[in-house]
Design a protein around this motif. Structure first.
Motif, PDB file in Angstrom:
ATOM      1  N   SER A  94     -21.260  67.247  53.682  1.00 19.35           N
ATOM      2  CA  SER A  94     -21.197  68.510  52.955  1.00 19.35           C
ATOM      3  C   SER A  94     -20.720  68.409  51.517  1.00 19.35           C
ATOM      4  N   TYR A  95     -20.350  67.217  51.054  1.00 18.45           N
ATOM      5  CA  TYR A  95     -19.754  67.075  49.736  1.00 18.45           C
ATOM      6  C   TYR A  95     -20.791  66.660  48.688  1.00 18.45           C
ATOM      7  N   HIS A  96     -20.602  67.178  47.469  1.00 18.67           N
ATOM      8  CA  HIS A  96     -21.542  66.914  46.392  1.00 18.67           C
ATOM      9  C   HIS A  96     -20.803  66.637  45.091  1.00 18.67           C
ATOM     10  N   GLN A  97     -21.372  65.783  44.261  1.00 15.63           N
ATOM     11  CA  GLN A  97     -20.921  65.604  42.891  1.00 15.63           C
ATOM     12  C   GLN A  97     -22.145  65.478  41.994  1.00 15.63           C
ATOM     13  N   PHE A  98     -21.933  65.670  40.688  1.00 14.97           N
ATOM     14  CA  PHE A  98     -23.079  65.634  39.780  1.00 14.97           C
ATOM     15  C   PHE A  98     -22.732  64.911  38.486  1.00 14.97           C
ATOM     16  N   ALA A  99     -23.787  64.493  37.801  1.00 14.35           N
ATOM     17  CA  ALA A  99     -23.716  64.060  36.405  1.00 14.35           C
ATOM     18  C   ALA A  99     -24.971  64.585  35.734  1.00 14.35           C
ATOM     19  N   ALA A 100     -24.865  64.893  34.444  1.00 14.43           N
ATOM     20  CA  ALA A 100     -26.007  65.451  33.733  1.00 14.43           C
ATOM     21  C   ALA A 100     -25.867  65.178  32.240  1.00 14.43           C
ATOM     22  N   PHE A 101     -26.992  65.082  31.570  1.00 13.70           N
ATOM     23  CA  PHE A 101     -26.984  64.935  30.118  1.00 13.70           C
ATOM     24  C   PHE A 101     -28.331  65.385  29.577  1.00 13.70           C
ATOM     25  N   GLY A 102     -28.325  65.714  28.276  1.00 17.15           N
ATOM     26  CA  GLY A 102     -29.574  66.181  27.710  1.00 17.15           C
ATOM     27  C   GLY A 102     -29.444  66.572  26.254  1.00 17.15           C
ATOM     28  N   LEU A 103     -30.493  67.228  25.760  1.00 19.31           N
ATOM     29  CA  LEU A 103     -30.590  67.664  24.376  1.00 19.31           C
ATOM     30  C   LEU A 103     -30.558  69.185  24.317  1.00 19.31           C
ATOM     31  N   SER A 104     -29.680  69.735  23.499  1.00 22.95           N
ATOM     32  CA  SER A 104     -29.571  71.180  23.362  1.00 22.95           C
ATOM     33  C   SER A 104     -30.853  71.765  22.772  1.00 22.95           C
ATOM     34  N   SER A 118     -12.636  71.714  36.918  1.00 22.93           N
ATOM     35  CA  SER A 118     -13.632  72.697  37.337  1.00 22.93           C
ATOM     36  C   SER A 118     -14.958  71.968  37.426  1.00 22.93           C
ATOM     37  N   PRO A 119     -15.339  71.532  38.630  1.00 18.50           N
ATOM     38  CA  PRO A 119     -16.487  70.639  38.763  1.00 18.50           C
ATOM     39  C   PRO A 119     -17.842  71.343  38.680  1.00 18.50           C
ATOM     40  N   GLY A 176     -25.218  68.668  14.452  1.00 14.81           N
ATOM     41  CA  GLY A 176     -25.098  67.429  15.210  1.00 14.81           C
ATOM     42  C   GLY A 176     -26.395  67.046  15.890  1.00 14.81           C
ATOM     43  N   THR A 177     -26.325  66.061  16.778  1.00 10.91           N
ATOM     44  CA  THR A 177     -27.523  65.599  17.481  1.00 10.91           C
ATOM     45  C   THR A 177     -27.962  66.562  18.580  1.00 10.91           C
ATOM     46  N   GLY A 178     -27.031  67.415  19.045  1.00 13.02           N
ATOM     47  CA  GLY A 178     -27.347  68.307  20.147  1.00 13.02           C
ATOM     48  C   GLY A 178     -27.214  67.656  21.509  1.00 13.02           C
ATOM     49  N   MET A 179     -26.744  66.420  21.561  1.00 14.68           N
ATOM     50  CA  MET A 179     -26.540  65.728  22.833  1.00 14.68           C
ATOM     51  C   MET A 179     -25.393  66.367  23.604  1.00 14.68           C
ATOM     52  N   TRP A 180     -25.592  66.567  24.920  1.00 13.22           N
ATOM     53  CA  TRP A 180     -24.502  67.000  25.775  1.00 13.22           C
ATOM     54  C   TRP A 180     -24.443  66.105  27.006  1.00 13.22           C
ATOM     55  N   VAL A 181     -23.261  65.933  27.539  1.00 10.12           N
ATOM     56  CA  VAL A 181     -23.053  65.089  28.707  1.00 10.12           C
ATOM     57  C   VAL A 181     -21.955  65.714  29.560  1.00 10.12           C
ATOM     58  N   ALA A 182     -22.137  65.682  30.880  1.00 11.03           N
ATOM     59  CA  ALA A 182     -21.181  66.333  31.784  1.00 11.03           C
ATOM     60  C   ALA A 182     -21.198  65.637  33.142  1.00 11.03           C
ATOM     61  N   ALA A 183     -20.132  65.854  33.913  1.00  8.41           N
ATOM     62  CA  ALA A 183     -20.061  65.329  35.272  1.00  8.41           C
ATOM     63  C   ALA A 183     -18.999  66.096  36.042  1.00  8.41           C
ATOM     64  N   THR A 184     -18.904  65.827  37.321  1.00  9.33           N
ATOM     65  CA  THR A 184     -17.943  66.521  38.179  1.00  9.33           C
ATOM     66  C   THR A 184     -16.514  66.351  37.675  1.00  9.33           C
ATOM     67  N   TRP A 211     -21.322  73.179  43.896  1.00  4.64           N
ATOM     68  CA  TRP A 211     -20.782  72.278  42.879  1.00  4.64           C
ATOM     69  C   TRP A 211     -20.049  71.095  43.506  1.00  4.64           C
ATOM     70  N   TYR A 212     -19.331  71.353  44.593  1.00  7.09           N
ATOM     71  CA  TYR A 212     -18.606  70.268  45.265  1.00  7.09           C
ATOM     72  C   TYR A 212     -18.668  70.463  46.775  1.00  7.09           C
ATOM     73  N   LEU A 213     -18.004  71.495  47.284  1.00  5.57           N
ATOM     74  CA  LEU A 213     -17.990  71.771  48.717  1.00  5.57           C
ATOM     75  C   LEU A 213     -18.100  73.269  48.946  1.00  5.57           C
ATOM     76  N   LYS A 214     -19.121  73.690  49.635  1.00  8.90           N
ATOM     77  CA  LYS A 214     -19.313  75.105  49.948  1.00  8.90           C
ATOM     78  C   LYS A 214     -18.285  75.569  50.970  1.00  8.90           C
ATOM     79  N   ASN A 215     -17.669  76.745  50.701  1.00  5.47           N
ATOM     80  CA  ASN A 215     -16.686  77.319  51.617  1.00  5.47           C
ATOM     81  C   ASN A 215     -16.841  78.836  51.630  1.00  5.47           C
ATOM     82  N   PRO A 216     -17.689  79.383  52.517  1.00  3.44           N
ATOM     83  CA  PRO A 216     -17.917  80.835  52.544  1.00  3.44           C
ATOM     84  C   PRO A 216     -16.656  81.646  52.805  1.00  3.44           C
ATOM     85  N   SER A 217     -15.699  81.094  53.543  1.00  2.00           N
ATOM     86  CA  SER A 217     -14.482  81.849  53.833  1.00  2.00           C
ATOM     87  C   SER A 217     -13.573  81.962  52.619  1.00  2.00           C
TER      88      SER A 217
END
Length: 294
Positions: free
Chosen positions: A103-113, A155-156, A120-128, A265-271
């Motif tokens: 049930s657990y998830h993590q992410f990484a992402a990057f791109g051009l604005s 804040s993942p 600037g270059t408009g580059m962005w980069v992010a992760a959990t 984003w990481y772990l779903k918890n409906p409660s």
């Protein structure tokens, strides 16, 4: 543009899957400097102490962001192997999502604005995770109108942070170079509509009580300017915020001609759907990535 998935037995294999997907889709890999590049976009990918680290740059060996962002162990639930990886590669954006321990998830992402007029270059980069993962359990701070704080929580979510200007809590960087500040996103504590606060009223109303569906909301990054002004610096093209109350992780939904793959984003918890501070889950906050797989 392209979707890749498979199983990885360690973080080196995750990194290699990401490199292979990107180079297949037109990126270049500089093995000596461990840098993926495409045009003005440069991101160093390393495996350090079991973490996959991403460092945005303006050149292969220059113009680095103030710190790395990372994918790896949370104190509450150590990352276990193997993991399932999902890689989404578009013309100017790349998203990686790993799934482990069911049930657990993590992410990484990057791109051009896509925002015009950035100096600037408009580059962005992010992760959990940011550069200094919380060392104590329950290290997540995430709600419908806030994210992150000054006491070593993270804040993942992509561009979710809205409350801290401390570099140790920063899980994303944007090279807008507005105000000649390079990568600095300029977040600060207060009532300014940055991070998730700009979309907070809508996030809080989802899902739709009539049909239980979640509207897909834009994912945007901002920078605080002088005189308490705010500038939009990123408007993500191929991913959206959503609520996952009634969606299963990895579910594909159709909206018109588009298909979207949904993840927490990481772990779903409906409660505990509205999240909170110093928690070990992400409520029902999540995102949807444009899906062009089978």
């Amino acid at each position: 543009m392209a979707y890749y998935t498979g199983s990885a037995v360690d973080m080196a294999a995750v990194r290699q899957a990401l490199i292979d997907a990107c180079t297949t889709e037109g990126w270049s890999w500089d093995g000596g400097n461990e840098v993926l590049s495409k045009g003005t976009l440069f991101v160093r990918l390393q495996v350090v102490s079991g973490f996959l680290t991403l460092l945005g740059r303006t050149g292969a060996t220059s113009g680095s962001a103030p710190s790395v962002v990372r994918v790896g162990n949370f104190p509450d639930t150590p990352l276990t192997w193997p993991v399932v990886y999902n890689v989404f590669v578009f013309a100017n954006e790349v998203f990686l999502v790993i799934n482990y321990s069911v049930s657990y998830h993590q992410f990484a992402a990057f791109g051009l604005s896509r925002v015009d007029g950035l100096p600037g270059t408009g580059m962005w980069v992010a992760a959990t995770l940011e550069q200094t993962t919380p060392v104590t359990p329950a290290g997540i701070s995430m709600g419908p109108d806030y994210g992150n704080s000054t006491d070593n929580c993270v804040s993942p979510g992509l561009f979710w942070a809205s409350m801290s200007d401390a570099a140790r809590n920063r899980n994303y960087w944007i090279h807008s170079d507005l105000d000649a500040q390079g990568w600095w996103p300029g977040q600060t504590q207060g009532g300014v509509l940055i991070g998730i606060r700009a979309a907070g009223p809508l996030i809080g109303l989802l899902p739709n009580n009539w049909n239980s569906e979640s509207v897909l909301l834009p994912i945007r990054g901002y920078k605080i300017r002088p005189s308490s002004k705010v500038s939009l610096t990123v408007d993500v093209e191929n991913a959206r915020y959503c609520r996952v109350d009634y969606y299963e992780p990895g579910e594909v939904i159709e909206l018109g001609a588009d298909r979207w793959k949904v993840f927490p984003w990481y772990l779903k918890n409906p409660s505990g759907r509205q999240g909170g501070h110093r928690i070990n889950h992400t409520g029902t906050f999540g995102w949807a990535i444009r899906y062009e797989g089978p």
